[in-house]
Design a protein around this motif. Structure first.
Motif, PDB file in Angstrom:
ATOM      1  N   UNK A  27       0.836  -1.208   0.000  1.00 57.33           N
ATOM      2  CA  UNK A  27       0.000   0.000   0.000  1.00 57.33           C
ATOM      3  C   UNK A  27       0.869   1.256   0.000  1.00 57.33           C
ATOM      4  N   UNK A  28       2.013   1.209   0.721  1.00 59.51           N
ATOM      5  CA  UNK A  28       2.897   2.373   0.779  1.00 59.51           C
ATOM      6  C   UNK A  28       3.430   2.711  -0.612  1.00 59.51           C
ATOM      7  N   UNK A  29       3.647   1.675  -1.427  1.00 59.34           N
ATOM      8  CA  UNK A  29       4.153   1.899  -2.783  1.00 59.34           C
ATOM      9  C   UNK A  29       3.039   2.370  -3.720  1.00 59.34           C
ATOM     10  N   UNK A  30       1.807   1.882  -3.484  1.00 63.65           N
ATOM     11  CA  UNK A  30       0.733   2.140  -4.439  1.00 63.65           C
ATOM     12  C   UNK A  30      -0.002   3.456  -4.194  1.00 63.65           C
ATOM     13  N   UNK A  31      -0.041   3.919  -2.925  1.00 60.75           N
ATOM     14  CA  UNK A  31      -0.871   5.093  -2.597  1.00 60.75           C
ATOM     15  C   UNK A  31       0.001   6.300  -2.290  1.00 60.75           C
ATOM     16  N   UNK A  32      -0.553   7.493  -2.485  1.00 56.31           N
ATOM     17  CA  UNK A  32       0.151   8.704  -2.041  1.00 56.31           C
ATOM     18  C   UNK A  32      -0.135   8.914  -0.551  1.00 56.31           C
ATOM     19  N   UNK A  33       0.763   9.608   0.182  1.00 56.39           N
ATOM     20  CA  UNK A  33       0.474   9.876   1.602  1.00 56.39           C
ATOM     21  C   UNK A  33      -0.868  10.587   1.796  1.00 56.39           C
ATOM     22  N   UNK A  34      -1.218  11.493   0.895  1.00 57.83           N
ATOM     23  CA  UNK A  34      -2.504  12.195   1.024  1.00 57.83           C
ATOM     24  C   UNK A  34      -3.662  11.207   0.947  1.00 57.83           C
ATOM     25  N   UNK A  35      -3.498  10.226   0.053  1.00 57.76           N
ATOM     26  CA  UNK A  35      -4.540   9.202  -0.101  1.00 57.76           C
ATOM     27  C   UNK A  35      -4.661   8.366   1.183  1.00 57.76           C
ATOM     28  N   UNK A  36      -3.528   8.029   1.801  1.00 52.05           N
ATOM     29  CA  UNK A  36      -3.558   7.245   3.049  1.00 52.05           C
ATOM     30  C   UNK A  36      -4.253   8.045   4.142  1.00 52.05           C
ATOM     31  N   UNK A  37      -3.932   9.341   4.234  1.00 49.38           N
ATOM     32  CA  UNK A  37      -4.565  10.187   5.252  1.00 49.38           C
ATOM     33  C   UNK A  37      -6.079  10.262   5.045  1.00 49.38           C
ATOM     34  N   UNK A  38      -6.472  10.339   3.782  1.00 52.21           N
ATOM     35  CA  UNK A  38      -7.907  10.400   3.482  1.00 52.21           C
ATOM     36  C   UNK A  38      -8.581   9.100   3.929  1.00 52.21           C
ATOM     37  N   UNK A  39      -7.920   7.967   3.711  1.00 49.78           N
ATOM     38  CA  UNK A  39      -8.503   6.685   4.148  1.00 49.78           C
ATOM     39  C   UNK A  39      -8.600   6.631   5.670  1.00 49.78           C
ATOM     40  N   UNK A  40      -7.573   7.156   6.342  1.00 48.07           N
ATOM     41  CA  UNK A  40      -7.621   7.184   7.815  1.00 48.07           C
ATOM     42  C   UNK A  40      -8.845   7.977   8.271  1.00 48.07           C
TER      43      UNK A  40
END
Ligand SMILES: [Zn+2]
Length: 348
Positions: A305-318
Motif C-alpha cells: 500500500x505504501x508503494x501504491x498510494x500517495x500519503x494524502x490518499x492514506x490520510x484520506x482513508x484514515x
C-alpha cells in the motif's frame, strides 16, 4: 503478586506506597481511570499490603507492599479473606454463582441499595475477623445507582475503625459529587500499546499476536487478555482483505462490507486495526526501509500500500475509517458504515 507487577501505573502506585510507608492510608479512595488498566488489581494489592504477614513470618520487611505468598495475601488474591469485602453488580455475582435471588427478581446490572445496606448495617457492624485492616472494594463503583450511593455516604464520611473503602470507577462522573468529594482520588493512566504488548508477551503470546491484540484493545490490558488467537486472526484477515480490495469493483466492496458487517463488535475491531495498519503505511512512506511497522503480520500488505498510494490518499482513508468508527459508536448499521467507508476510500 506485589505492586511491582502492576504495569504502567507508577504514579498511582507511588502515591499508595508512600501513604503505606507513612502509615497515613486514607479511609476512602476513588481509583479512577480507563477500564482494564489495573484499578481493580491495585485495590486488591492495597488490601494485601494492609494485611500482609510477610514480615511477621521472617521474610523481608514490607512496609509498603505485600509478599503475595503469606496466608492473608493468598486469601485476598482468591477473594476469600473475611475482612476484604467486595461489592459488585448483581449480574456479575450471578455469573460467578454468588447471587441469591431475592423476591423472584432477576439480578440487576447495578449495585443496588440492598447490597449497600447489607454491607453497612450488617457486615461492617461485625468485628474484624483476622485482618489488621478491613478493606471494602466497590468495583465498579459507577454501577451503584443513586439510591445505593446515598446509602454509602455516611460510611464514606465516618467509616468504622481500621476500615478503608476503595471505589473503583472507569466513569467517575457517574458518581454523585457528594461521593467523589469524600474520597481521595487516585488517577490511573491509560496503557500504551507497547506496555500492553509486552505484558501479553510475558504471558506467552507471540510478539506478532501481542501487537495485534494491543492495537485492538486500545490501552486496556483486560480487554487484550480476553482476545483469543482466533479472533485476532479473523481481524488480521479482514484488514488484509480490505487492503486487497480492487478500487474499480464496487461489487467486491459491498460483499466485503456485508460479510464484515455482520457483527458490530467485529466491525469496530476491524476499523481499529485498519487505523493502526494505515499508520504503518504512513510510517513506511516516511521512513522507508528504516521503518518498523507496529503490525509485523501485516507488514507485506503495508509495504504494497505504501508503494501504491500517495500519503494524502492514506490520510484520506484514515479519515474515512475514523468516520466509520464514529458512526458505529452512534449505532449505525455496521455493514452500512463499512460500505460508506469503502465508497469514501475509492470514490472520495
Ligand atoms: Zn503477604
Amino acid at each position: 503478586m506485589p505492586f511491582s507487577e502492576l504495569i504502567g501505573q507508577d504514579r498511582a502506585v507511588g502515591s499508595l506506597r508512600s501513604a503505606l510507608r507513612r502509615g497515613t492510608v486514607h479511609h476512602a479512595f476513588l481509583f479512577a481511570g480507563p477500564a482494564g488498566v489495573g484499578k481493580g488489581t491495585a485495590a486488591r494489592l492495597l488490601a494485601q499490603a494492609l494485611n500482609c504477614e510477610g514480615l511477621a513470618r521472617g521474610g523481608p520487611p514490607l512496609p509498603d507492599d505485600s509478599c503475595g505468598a503469606c496466608a492473608p495475601c493468598r486469601k485476598i488474591a482468591k477473594g476469600v479473606h473475611p475482612d476484604v469485602l467486595l461489592l459488585e453488580e448483581e449480574r456479575a455475582m450471578a455469573r460467578a454463582g454468588r447471587w441469591e435471588p431475592r423476591g423472584g427478581r432477576a439480578p440487576s446490572k447495578d449495585i443496588v441499595v440492598d447490597q449497600v445496606r447489607d454491607l453497612v448495617d450488617r457486615r461492617l457492624a461485625l468485628r474484624r475477623f483476622e485482618g489488621r485492616t478491613r478493606v471494602v472494594i466497590v468495583d465498579p463503583a459507577d454501577a451503584m445507582n443513586h439510591q445505593a450511593q446515598n446509602a454509602l455516604l455516611k460510611t464514606l464520611e465516618e467509616p468504622p475503625d481500621d476500615t478503608a473503602l476503595v471505589l473503583v470507577a472507569s466513569a467517575p462522573d457517574a458518581l454523585l459529587p457528594t461521593i467523589r468529594s469524600r474520597c481521595l482520588r487516585v488517577p490511573f493512566a491509560p496503557l500504551s500499546d507497547g506496555q500492553v504488548a509486552s505484558r501479553l508477551e510475558a504471558e506467552g503470546r507471540s510478539p506478532e499476536k501481542a501487537r495485534l491484540a494491543a492495537a485492538l484493545a486500545g490501552g486496556s490490558l483486560g480487554r487484550a487478555l480476553e482476545l483469543d488467537d482466533e479472533a485476532l486472526e479473523a481481524r488480521r484477515v479482514a484488514v488484509e482483505a480490505a487492503a486487497g480490495l480492487p478500487p474499480g469493483d464496487a461489487g467486491a466492496w459491498i460483499a466485503y462490507a456485508r460479510a464484515q458487517g455482520e457483527d458490530r463488535e467485529a466491525a469496530r475491531e476491524t476499523c481499529e486495526l485498519l487505523l493502526v495498519w494505515l499508520r504503518d503505511v504512513l510510517v513506511l512512506q516516511a521512513a522507508g526501509a528504516r521503518a518498523r511497522p507496529a503490525l509485523a503480520d501485516l507488514a507485506g500488505a503495508a509495504r504494497a500500500a505504501a508503494a501504491a498510494l500517495s500519503p494524502a490518499e492514506v490520510l484520506r482513508r484514515i479519515g474515512r475509517v475514523r468516520q466509520a468508527l464514529a458512526a458505529l459508536r452512534q449505532n449505525a448499521g455496521p455493514a452500512l458504515a463499512l460500505e460508506r467507508m469503502l465508497i469514501g476510500w475509492f470514490h472520495g
